[in-house]
Design a protein around this motif. Structure first.
Motif, PDB file in Angstrom:
ATOM      1  N   LEU A 101      10.005   8.375  -5.647  1.00 22.16           N
ATOM      2  CA  LEU A 101       9.177   8.508  -5.593  1.00 22.16           C
ATOM      3  C   LEU A 101       8.518   8.921  -4.766  1.00 22.16           C
ATOM      4  O   LEU A 101       6.572   9.039  -4.282  1.00 22.16           O
ATOM      5  N   TYR A 153      -4.014  -0.621   0.195  1.00 24.09           N
ATOM      6  CA  TYR A 153      -2.595   0.545   0.311  1.00 24.09           C
ATOM      7  C   TYR A 153      -2.598   0.971   1.258  1.00 24.09           C
ATOM      8  O   TYR A 153      -1.004   1.802   1.253  1.00 24.09           O
ATOM      9  N   MET A 209      -2.608   7.024  -3.272  1.00 22.50           N
ATOM     10  CA  MET A 209      -2.091   6.354  -4.310  1.00 22.50           C
ATOM     11  C   MET A 209      -3.294   5.778  -5.545  1.00 22.50           C
ATOM     12  O   MET A 209      -2.643   5.936  -6.637  1.00 22.50           O
ATOM     13  N   GLU A 214      -0.612   4.985  -8.840  1.00 32.58           N
ATOM     14  CA  GLU A 214       0.262   4.603  -8.489  1.00 32.58           C
ATOM     15  C   GLU A 214       1.304   3.502  -8.405  1.00 32.58           C
ATOM     16  O   GLU A 214       2.858   4.015  -9.220  1.00 32.58           O
ATOM     17  N   LEU A 215       0.723   2.562  -7.911  1.00 35.64           N
ATOM     18  CA  LEU A 215       1.759   1.503  -8.215  1.00 35.64           C
ATOM     19  C   LEU A 215       1.929   0.789  -9.367  1.00 35.64           C
ATOM     20  O   LEU A 215       2.911  -0.034 -10.525  1.00 35.64           O
ATOM     21  N   LEU A 218       3.995   2.877 -11.650  1.00 39.62           N
ATOM     22  CA  LEU A 218       5.466   2.626 -11.590  1.00 39.62           C
ATOM     23  C   LEU A 218       5.323   0.963 -11.751  1.00 39.62           C
ATOM     24  O   LEU A 218       7.183   1.015 -12.095  1.00 39.62           O
ATOM     25  N   SER A 219       5.368   0.345 -11.794  1.00 40.37           N
ATOM     26  CA  SER A 219       5.010  -1.077 -12.803  1.00 40.37           C
ATOM     27  C   SER A 219       5.753  -0.934 -14.032  1.00 40.37           C
ATOM     28  O   SER A 219       6.894  -1.417 -14.451  1.00 40.37           O
ATOM     29  N   THR A 239      12.010   4.767  -2.766  1.00 36.61           N
ATOM     30  CA  THR A 239      10.648   4.371  -2.268  1.00 36.61           C
ATOM     31  C   THR A 239      10.486   5.094  -0.955  1.00 36.61           C
ATOM     32  O   THR A 239      11.519   5.321   0.506  1.00 36.61           O
ATOM     33  N   HIS A 241       7.179   3.719   0.306  1.00 32.26           N
ATOM     34  CA  HIS A 241       5.529   2.827   0.914  1.00 32.26           C
ATOM     35  C   HIS A 241       6.423   1.504   1.065  1.00 32.26           C
ATOM     36  O   HIS A 241       7.047   1.237   0.304  1.00 32.26           O
ATOM     37  N   GLU A 244       5.874  -0.089  -2.296  1.00 26.13           N
ATOM     38  CA  GLU A 244       6.373   0.251  -3.840  1.00 26.13           C
ATOM     39  C   GLU A 244       7.969  -0.131  -3.402  1.00 26.13           C
ATOM     40  O   GLU A 244       8.407  -0.984  -4.516  1.00 26.13           O
ATOM     41  N   ASP A 245       8.320  -0.367  -2.051  1.00 26.35           N
ATOM     42  CA  ASP A 245       9.433  -1.199  -2.068  1.00 26.35           C
ATOM     43  C   ASP A 245       9.815  -2.471  -2.327  1.00 26.35           C
ATOM     44  O   ASP A 245      10.659  -3.247  -3.136  1.00 26.35           O
ATOM     45  N   VAL A 248       9.444  -3.069  -6.363  1.00 34.11           N
ATOM     46  CA  VAL A 248      10.733  -2.831  -6.568  1.00 34.11           C
ATOM     47  C   VAL A 248      12.080  -3.572  -6.285  1.00 34.11           C
ATOM     48  O   VAL A 248      12.846  -4.177  -7.193  1.00 34.11           O
TER      49      VAL A 248
END
Length: 313
Positions: A101, A153, A209, A214-215, A218-219, A239, A241, A244-245, A248
């Motif tokens: 990412l 963010y 972001m 981005e989130l 990602l989801s 990841t 950020h 993000e982490d 995940v």
């Protein structure tokens, strides 16, 4: 400028994917083709690699770097559209997916892309070069919307001050360049905080972001990747950020969870079984040697999960 992106946690990714020579793999973020090159090198003639990227510059660079492999396809697409891509190729399941990412060195260093606060450029930040730009966000979003984006963010505690000053300055004239925005941010943050580290980093990250969704991508991408795996297939995600982490980590934990009955139930009635197994319980991070070679790896975290069962129902 050459599209470059030093592959982060390369050996750990290759080992973690457990590549089978005859397997089918996906690199959801091809970048300059660094990770893809090493995945392809581990495949045999019957193996296959699909490399995706939303950035047309990355697609061109990866296509060039991977041109020597006959079993690699580079496709212009977001990893959140992975299932659509696989369906178009007649692929039902794959044996592994990698998602890195991080923003590429090219995107950060190429002034015209507008990602950096170190040089003057049009306020862009679009990874795909399409849709809403950073200038659109900065010049049209309300102070409340900007503050929410910058706080959530960017985890920036001076978000309200920054947002208020952005709205005030754009009332005089549009904010069109990176240095214009950087100057507003610096003036919005107390001098002591400015001495600690570059005050622009968090806000630029937050706007990037938001511009690229981005989130949200990602989801959706995590679900598409995990449910496209064969049993025994692995999903590896790097990841950079905390948001993000966290996403995940939580998604992986959900796939590894079995019974979800209330704790006061005498026995399980939901029958839910774990769908995945964590390969590493704690995130894998760069060692001292890699940090010295590539300081952009300092915030990287790698998490890997193996699909162990089909979804219930």
């Amino acid at each position: 400028m050459e599209f470059s992106h030093i592959p982060v946690l390369l050996e750990q990714c290759i080992d973690g994917l457990g590549i089978r020579p005859d397997g089918i793999y996906v690199d959801g973020t091809a970048g300059g083709g660094g990770h893809s090159f090493h995945i392809a090198s581990a495949l045999g003639n019957n193996g296959r690699l699909i490399s995706l990227d939303r950035d047309p510059d990355a697609v061109a660079a990866a296509s060039d770097r991977l041109s020597g492999f006959g079993n690699v396809q580079v496709i212009h697409s977001n990893y959140s559209q992975l299932r659509e891509v696989l369906d178009s190729l007649g692929i039902s399941r794959v044996d592994g997916v990698l998602m890195d990412l991080g923003v590429s060195s090219f995107q950060l260093d190429e002034e015209s892309r507008g990602f950096s606060y170190h040089s003057d450029a049009p306020l862009d930040m679009r990874m795909s070069k399409e849709g809403m730009s950073a200038a659109d966000v900065v010049n049209t979003f309300s102070a409340e919307q900007l503050s929410k984006i910058i706080f959530e963010y960017g985890e920036e505690k001076f978000a309200r001050s920054i947002a208020s000053n952005i709205v005030s300055e754009r009332g005089k004239s549009p904010i069109e360049t990176t240095l214009q925005l950087a100057d507003i941010i610096r003036k919005s943050i107390p001098q002591k905080a400015r001495r600690d580290k570059n005050p622009c980093k968090k806000t630029f990250q937050a706007i990037r972001m938001a511009v690229n969704g981005e989130l949200d991508h990602l989801s959706k991408g995590l679900d598409e990747a995990f449910y496209s795996l064969n049993i025994g297939g692995r999903l590896a995600v790097i990841t950079f950020h905390s948001l993000e982490d966290r996403l995940v980590k939580q998604r992986f934990a959900g796939w590894c969870r079995g019974c979800i009955c209330p704790p006061d139930f005498p026995q399980c009635v939901c029958g839910r079984k774990p769908q995945g197994t964590l390969i590493n319980r704690k995130p894998i991070v760069a060692d001292k040697k890699e940090l010295e070679r590539n300081n952009r790896s300092r915030s990287a975290k790698l998490r890997i999960i193996e699909r162990s069962a089909e979804a219930d129902g």
